[in-house]
Design an enzyme around this catalytic site. Structure first.
Site, PDB file in Angstrom:
ATOM      1  N   SER A  72       0.894  -1.320  -0.034  1.00  0.00           N
ATOM      2  CA  SER A  72       0.061   0.025   0.005  1.00  0.00           C
ATOM      3  C   SER A  72       0.788   1.224   0.013  1.00  0.00           C
ATOM      4  CB  SER A  72      -0.800  -0.023   1.241  1.00  0.00           C
ATOM      5  OG  SER A  72      -0.223   0.152   2.413  1.00  0.00           O
ATOM      6  N   GLY A 102      -0.352   4.830   0.172  1.00  0.00           N
ATOM      7  CA  GLY A 102      -1.187   5.870   0.726  1.00  0.00           C
ATOM      8  C   GLY A 102      -1.938   6.396  -0.586  1.00  0.00           C
ATOM      9  N   ALA A 103      -1.790   7.676  -0.719  1.00  0.00           N
ATOM     10  CA  ALA A 103      -2.363   8.435  -1.856  1.00  0.00           C
ATOM     11  C   ALA A 103      -2.228   7.874  -3.283  1.00  0.00           C
ATOM     12  CB  ALA A 103      -2.694   9.781  -1.635  1.00  0.00           C
ATOM     13  N   GLU A 104      -1.014   7.261  -3.442  1.00  0.00           N
ATOM     14  CA  GLU A 104      -0.481   6.981  -4.639  1.00  0.00           C
ATOM     15  C   GLU A 104      -0.932   5.732  -5.146  1.00  0.00           C
ATOM     16  OE1 GLU A 104       2.297   8.583  -6.298  1.00  0.00           O
ATOM     17  OE2 GLU A 104       1.645   9.798  -4.723  1.00  0.00           O
ATOM     18  N   GLY A 105      -1.642   4.877  -4.219  1.00  0.00           N
ATOM     19  CA  GLY A 105      -2.288   3.711  -4.504  1.00  0.00           C
ATOM     20  C   GLY A 105      -1.860   2.331  -4.117  1.00  0.00           C
ATOM     21  N   GLY A 111      -5.449   1.095   5.311  1.00  0.00           N
ATOM     22  CA  GLY A 111      -4.852  -0.416   4.930  1.00  0.00           C
ATOM     23  C   GLY A 111      -5.559  -1.521   5.451  1.00  0.00           C
ATOM     24  N   ASP A 112      -6.278  -1.573   6.465  1.00  0.00           N
ATOM     25  CA  ASP A 112      -7.028  -2.733   6.738  1.00  0.00           C
ATOM     26  C   ASP A 112      -8.483  -2.806   5.829  1.00  0.00           C
ATOM     27  OD1 ASP A 112      -5.358  -2.631   9.023  1.00  0.00           O
ATOM     28  OD2 ASP A 112      -6.856  -1.330  10.060  1.00  0.00           O
TER      29      ASP A 112
HETATM   30  N1  LIG Z   1      -5.395  10.144   0.289  1.00  0.00           N
HETATM   31  C1  LIG Z   1      -5.942   8.792  -0.248  1.00  0.00           C
HETATM   32  N2  LIG Z   1      -6.631   8.660  -1.237  1.00  0.00           N
HETATM   33  C2  LIG Z   1      -7.304   7.765  -1.662  1.00  0.00           C
HETATM   34  N3  LIG Z   1      -6.912   6.446  -1.375  1.00  0.00           N
HETATM   35  C3  LIG Z   1      -6.078   6.400  -0.198  1.00  0.00           C
HETATM   36  C4  LIG Z   1      -5.504   7.604   0.371  1.00  0.00           C
HETATM   37  N4  LIG Z   1      -4.698   7.326   1.645  1.00  0.00           N
HETATM   38  C5  LIG Z   1      -4.787   5.937   1.595  1.00  0.00           C
HETATM   39  N5  LIG Z   1      -5.639   5.610   0.257  1.00  0.00           N
HETATM   40  C6  LIG Z   1      -5.745   4.064   0.254  1.00  0.00           C
HETATM   41  O1  LIG Z   1      -5.710   3.287   1.280  1.00  0.00           O
HETATM   42  C7  LIG Z   1      -4.765   2.176   0.993  1.00  0.00           C
HETATM   43  C8  LIG Z   1      -3.984   2.317   2.346  1.00  0.00           C
HETATM   44  O2  LIG Z   1      -3.206   3.371   2.772  1.00  0.00           O
HETATM   45  P1  LIG Z   1      -1.754   3.269   3.471  1.00  0.00           P
HETATM   46  O3  LIG Z   1      -0.826   2.877   2.506  1.00  0.00           O
HETATM   47  O4  LIG Z   1      -1.757   4.599   4.283  1.00  0.00           O
HETATM   48  O5  LIG Z   1      -2.229   2.270   4.603  1.00  0.00           O
HETATM   49  P2  LIG Z   1      -1.424   1.670   5.968  1.00  0.00           P
HETATM   50  O6  LIG Z   1       0.023   2.411   5.873  1.00  0.00           O
HETATM   51  O7  LIG Z   1      -1.327   0.464   5.952  1.00  0.00           O
HETATM   52  O8  LIG Z   1      -2.169   2.404   6.814  1.00  0.00           O
HETATM   53  P3  LIG Z   1      -2.900   1.922   8.313  1.00  0.00           P
HETATM   54  O9  LIG Z   1      -2.102   1.025   8.810  1.00  0.00           O
HETATM   55  O10 LIG Z   1      -3.337   3.189   8.893  1.00  0.00           O
HETATM   56  O11 LIG Z   1      -4.147   1.151   7.903  1.00  0.00           O
HETATM   57  C9  LIG Z   1      -3.517   2.920   0.056  1.00  0.00           C
HETATM   58  O12 LIG Z   1      -3.084   1.946  -0.557  1.00  0.00           O
HETATM   59  C10 LIG Z   1      -4.836   3.629  -0.867  1.00  0.00           C
HETATM   60  O13 LIG Z   1      -5.269   2.589  -1.693  1.00  0.00           O
HETATM   61  O1  LIG Z   2      -0.169  -0.440  16.697  1.00  0.00           O
HETATM   62  P1  LIG Z   2      -0.389  -1.327  15.510  1.00  0.00           P
HETATM   63  O2  LIG Z   2      -0.903  -2.686  16.034  1.00  0.00           O
HETATM   64  O3  LIG Z   2       0.415  -1.350  14.561  1.00  0.00           O
HETATM   65  O4  LIG Z   2      -1.792  -0.386  14.781  1.00  0.00           O
HETATM   66  C1  LIG Z   2      -2.758  -0.279  15.569  1.00  0.00           C
HETATM   67  C2  LIG Z   2      -3.717   0.412  14.753  1.00  0.00           C
HETATM   68  O5  LIG Z   2      -3.189   1.806  14.561  1.00  0.00           O
HETATM   69  O6  LIG Z   2      -3.957  -0.081  13.346  1.00  0.00           O
HETATM   70  C3  LIG Z   2      -5.327   0.099  13.085  1.00  0.00           C
HETATM   71  C4  LIG Z   2      -5.278   0.888  11.887  1.00  0.00           C
HETATM   72  O7  LIG Z   2      -4.958   0.104  11.121  1.00  0.00           O
HETATM   73  C5  LIG Z   2      -6.002   1.155  14.285  1.00  0.00           C
HETATM   74  O8  LIG Z   2      -7.171   0.803  14.476  1.00  0.00           O
HETATM   75  C6  LIG Z   2      -5.171   0.871  15.507  1.00  0.00           C
HETATM   76  O9  LIG Z   2      -5.007   1.850  16.483  1.00  0.00           O
END
Ligand SMILES: Nc1ncnc2c1ncn2[C@@H]1O[C@H](COP(=O)(O)OP(=O)(O)OP(=O)(O)O)[C@@H](O)[C@H]1O
Ligand SMILES: O=P(O)(O)OC[C@@]1(O)O[C@H](CO)[C@@H](O)[C@@H]1O
Length: 321
Positions: free
Chosen positions: A222, A224-227, A253-254
Site C-alpha cells: 500500500s 497511501g494516496a499513490e495507490g 490499509g485494513d
Molecule cells: N489520500 C488517499 N486517497 C485515496 N486513497 C487512499 C488515500 N490514502 C490511502 N488510500 C488508500 O488506502 C490504502 C492504504 O493506505 P496506506 O498505504 O496509508 O495504509 P497503511 O499505511 O497500512 O495504513 P494503516 O496502517 O493506518 O491502515 C492505500 O494503498 C490507498 O489505496
Molecule cells: O499499533 P499497531 O497494532 O501497529 O496498529 C494499531 C492501529 O493503529 O491500527 C489500526 C489501523 O490500521 C488502528 O485501529 C489501530 O489503532
C-alpha cells in the site's frame, strides 16, 4: 460467503480526535472525539462481515475494558473468540487535522502472560478446521515475540489454510520468514525488510517480486494516496485511487486488505478485486472508520479507480515475466 478468522494480538480502543491545525505544547480545542473498538484485525473483520462473510475475531483482549469490543462484535455480527488477559486493552489516539494530516499515538498494549498465549494457540487449533482464510494483523504486545508470530503462521499453513499478514518491524521480518500466503506492508514497512529505501516505483516492484520469488505468493504493497501495487506469483498490478478529500486514513490499509481478500475469496479476477479494494480504501479515508461498501457513490469511486498490468505496461520501465 467464506469463513474467515482475523487475529489481532494487540487490539486498541481508537480515540479519533478531529482538531484544527495542531499547536504542540498549547491547549487545543477539539471539534469531535470518538472511541471505537479497533485494532487492525478487528478493522479487517468489520469490512469482511459487511461484505457478507462469516467472520470470527480472535487474539488477546484486556478483560478490564472489554465492553466496547463485546458490543461492537455483536453489532457487526463477529464471532468472539478472543482470549481475555488481565488489565486493559490500550487506547490509541488518532489526531486528524483539517489538511488531512493524521497523527497516530499508539501504545504498547498490556503485557501478555505465557498462559494466555498457550490458550491462544489452543484456540487457534480449534478454529482452523473449515476456515477459508486467516488474517493476522497489527503489532505485538509485550510478552509476544516475533518468533511466536512466526509459529502462529506456521500452524495455520500446516493446515493448508491461506494466511495473510499485516505487521511491521521485527514482527514483519520474522513473519515473512515463516512464509505466509500474503503480506500487506506499506512502503516504509517493506523498506525495513528490504534494508534500503523503496522510493521509486521500480524499487517497490523489485522488492515485491523478490518476496514472490522467496515464496510469498501475494504482496499487497500500500502506497497511501499513490495507490497500491499487488505482486502475485511474479505478476504485478498497480491501482490508482480516485481523488477524495481526506478526513482520516486510519484503517485504510485494513480496508484495502479486506477488500482484496473479498475478491480472492469470491473468485474474482485480480484486476477486479484490486479495483474494488482500492475504491473501498479510498472511500474509507473520507471519514473516520473502515470503508463502507454501501456508500451511495461507491460505483462512481469504482469507475474512477484505475488498475493496470505492470507486466505489459511500458511506463514501468521494467520487463519481467
Ligand atoms: N489520500 C488517499 N486517497 C485515496 N486513497 C487512499 C488515500 N490514502 C490511502 N488510500 C488508500 O488506502 C490504502 C492504504 O493506505 P496506506 O498505504 O496509508 O495504509 P497503511 O499505511 O497500512 O495504513 P494503516 O496502517 O493506518 O491502515 C492505500 O494503498 C490507498 O489505496
Ligand atoms: O499499533 P499497531 O497494532 O501497529 O496498529 C494499531 C492501529 O493503529 O491500527 C489500526 C489501523 O490500521 C488502528 O485501529 C489501530 O489503532
Amino acid at each position: 460467503m467464506a469463513r474467515v478468522l482475523t487475529l489481532t494480538l494487540n487490539p486498541a480502543l481508537d480515540l479519533a480526535i478531529r482538531t484544527g491545525p495542531l499547536r504542540l505544547g498549547e491547549v487545543n480545542r477539539t471539534q469531535s472525539t470518538r472511541l471505537d473498538a479497533a485494532g487492525k484485525g478487528i478493522n479487517v473483520a468489520r469490512v469482511l462481515a459487511r461484505l457478507g462473510h462469516d467472520v470470527t475475531v480472535s487474539g488477546l483482549l484486556g478483560e478490564d475494558n472489554e465492553t466496547a469490543f463485546v458490543r461492537a462484535f455483536a453489532t457487526c455480527g463477529l464471532g468472539d473468540a478472543f482470549i481475555r488477559i488481565p488489565g486493559e486493552t490500550r487506547i490509541n489516539a488518532k489526531l486528524s487535522e483539517p489538511d488531512g494530516r493524521v497523527t497516530d499515538l499508539n501504545g504498547p498494549g498490556p503485557r501478555v502472560p505465557p498462559a494466555a498465549l498457550e490458550a491462544l494457540f489452543e484456540r487457534l487449533e480449534s478454529l482452523l478446521p473449515g476456515l477459508d482464510a486467516v488474517a493476522i494483523s497489527g503489532s505485538l504486545p509485550p510478552g509476544v515475540t516475533p518468533s511466536m508470530l512466526a509459529e502462529l503462521i506456521t500452524r495455520v499453513r500446516a493446515r493448508q489454510v491461506p494466511v495473510w499478514l499485516d505487521t511491521s518491524d521485527a514482527a514483519l521480518v520474522a513473519g515473512i520468514a515463516a512464509r505466509p500466503t500474503g503480506v500487506k506492508p506499506n512502503d516504509i514497512e517493506l523498506a525495513e525488510w528490504a534494508g534500503h529505501p523503496l522510493d521509486t516505483p521500480e524499487a517497490q516492484l523489485r522488492a515485491a517480486l523478490r518476496l514472490n520469488a522467496e515464496g510469498i505468493d501475494d504482496v499487497l504493497l500500500s502506497l497511501g494516496a499513490e495507490g497500491v501495487l499487488w505482486a502475485s506469483r511474479g505478476e504485478a498490478l498497480a491501482a490508482t485511487p480516485p481523488r477524495v478529500s481526506v478526513m482520516s486514513t486510519v484503517g485504510a490499509g485494513d480496508t484495502l486488505l479486506a477488500g482484496t481478500l473479498h475478491g480472492v475469496l469470491s473468485g474474482w479476477t485480480r484486476e477486479r478485486g484490486l479495483g474494488f479494494a482500492t475504491a473501498l480504501a479510498a472511500e474509507s479515508v473520507r471519514h473516520i472508520g473502515v470503508g463502507e461498501p454501501d456508500a451511495p457513490d461507491f460505483e462512481q469511486l469504482l469507475r474512477a479507480t484505475h488498475v493496470r498490468d505492470l507486466s505489459t505496461d511500458p511506463h514501468t520501465g521494467e520487463t519481467h515475466p
